[in-house]
Enzyme design. Structure first.
Site, PDB file in Angstrom:
ATOM      1  N   HIS A  52       2.327  10.048  -2.455  1.00 29.91           N
ATOM      2  CA  HIS A  52       2.757   8.640  -2.414  1.00 29.91           C
ATOM      3  C   HIS A  52       1.666   7.703  -2.934  1.00 29.91           C
ATOM      4  O   HIS A  52       1.967   6.612  -3.411  1.00 29.91           O
ATOM      5  CB  HIS A  52       3.238   8.218  -1.015  1.00 29.91           C
ATOM      6  N   LYS A  70       5.924   5.550  -1.281  1.00 30.45           N
ATOM      7  CA  LYS A  70       6.806   6.335  -0.400  1.00 30.45           C
ATOM      8  C   LYS A  70       8.259   6.284  -0.873  1.00 30.45           C
ATOM      9  O   LYS A  70       9.072   7.119  -0.477  1.00 30.45           O
ATOM     10  CB  LYS A  70       6.674   5.865   1.054  1.00 30.45           C
ATOM     11  N   HIS A 116       0.804  -1.231   0.000  1.00 30.58           N
ATOM     12  CA  HIS A 116       0.000   0.000   0.000  1.00 30.58           C
ATOM     13  C   HIS A 116       0.831   1.273   0.000  1.00 30.58           C
ATOM     14  O   HIS A 116       0.437   2.276  -0.556  1.00 30.58           O
ATOM     15  CB  HIS A 116      -1.008   0.007   1.170  1.00 30.58           C
ATOM     16  N   ASP A 117       1.988   1.248   0.628  1.00 25.67           N
ATOM     17  CA  ASP A 117       2.817   2.465   0.718  1.00 25.67           C
ATOM     18  C   ASP A 117       4.039   2.419  -0.197  1.00 25.67           C
ATOM     19  O   ASP A 117       5.012   3.134   0.046  1.00 25.67           O
ATOM     20  CB  ASP A 117       3.246   2.702   2.173  1.00 25.67           C
ATOM     21  N   HIS A 166      -5.935   4.058  -0.706  1.00 20.48           N
ATOM     22  CA  HIS A 166      -5.964   3.674   0.719  1.00 20.48           C
ATOM     23  C   HIS A 166      -6.096   4.853   1.677  1.00 20.48           C
ATOM     24  O   HIS A 166      -6.317   4.647   2.865  1.00 20.48           O
ATOM     25  CB  HIS A 166      -4.774   2.778   1.088  1.00 20.48           C
ATOM     26  N   HIS A 167      -5.969   6.087   1.176  1.00 24.60           N
ATOM     27  CA  HIS A 167      -6.209   7.254   2.050  1.00 24.60           C
ATOM     28  C   HIS A 167      -7.511   7.982   1.711  1.00 24.60           C
ATOM     29  O   HIS A 167      -7.751   9.087   2.212  1.00 24.60           O
ATOM     30  CB  HIS A 167      -5.030   8.228   2.001  1.00 24.60           C
ATOM     31  N   ASP A 196      -5.068  -0.724   8.171  1.00 21.58           N
ATOM     32  CA  ASP A 196      -3.882   0.135   8.251  1.00 21.58           C
ATOM     33  C   ASP A 196      -3.963   1.068   9.469  1.00 21.58           C
ATOM     34  O   ASP A 196      -3.009   1.185  10.239  1.00 21.58           O
ATOM     35  CB  ASP A 196      -3.777   0.954   6.957  1.00 21.58           C
TER      36      ASP A 196
END
Ligand SMILES: [Fe+2]
Ligand SMILES: [Fe+2]
Length: 202
Positions: free
Chosen positions: A77, A52, A48-49, A103-104, A132
């Site tokens: 990201h 970054k 998911h990240d 996801h955000h 998360d």
């Protein structure tokens, strides 16, 4: 491998991604996803990240609060992760790209990058958002201690209909005993510094 690679540059511990991936799997299973789908989700959630990787260290590793410009950079990201992962047509990476991008996002439209609302947010990302945040609150970070479980649950219940899909949060609460078992298993892995191929399977 991408999930593992990502955490070298991040404040999150390596175990965070595997723990939240395991929670995502348990939640998808509860929601009636097929075995093949929830296994794919577990691997995809760990990425998911991935975006970054593209965030400069001075933003990603800043000890204090981000200013408005830095926060805008940090939010990219999601798109960077999508751009990396969508290079592949394989079902795993398609799902991972969808999660990285969304996801955000928040149920009430207050998230980023696109301010999507409700069912316009892919279900994969609505699941991962809950897993998360739960894990982020439940672990020690350089700038905060782990919250007590009671406070985490209060916060998450208050976030139903704002940050989280209320139905998926209900499902999360109903599998909480399984989630807590996974949490204990993974915390033991963290203490023993075991490799990722020791993933406890439910
Ligand atoms: Fe993220
Ligand atoms: Fe995370």
């Amino acid at each position: 491998m991408l999930g593992e690679a990502g955490h070298y540059n991040d404040n999150d511990t390596g175990v965070h991604i595997w723990r939240m991936a395991a929670y995502s799997r348990a939640l998808a299973k509860k929601l009636g996803w097929s075995g093949q789908q929830y296994e794919l989700l577990e691997m995809a959630a760990a990425m998911h990240d991935t975006g970054k990787i593209g965030i400069p260290d001075k933003v990603l590793r800043k000890p204090g609060k981000l200013d408005a410009d830095e926060w805008r950079i940090m939010q990219t990201h999601t798109q960077i992760g999508y751009d990396i992962l969508s290079k592949s047509d394989a079902p795993l990476f398609k799902l991972a790209a969808e999660i990285a991008l969304n996801h955000h996002e928040k149920w009430d439209g207050g998230g980023y990058p696109n301010g999507l609302e409700r069912e316009n947010i892919p279900e994969s990302a609505r699941i991962v958002a809950i897993a998360d945040v739960f894990d982020a609150l439940a672990m020690n970070r350089p700038y905060k201690d782990a919250w007590p479980l009671e406070n985490i649950l209060d916060y998450m219940n208050e976030s139903a209909g704002h940050h989280f899909d209320p139905q998926i949060l209900n499902a999360f609460m109903s599998v909480l005993p399984d989630i807590l078992t996974l949490k204990t298993q993974w915390n033991l892995c963290e203490i023993n510094d075991q490799a990722v191929n020791m993933i406890p399977q439910s």
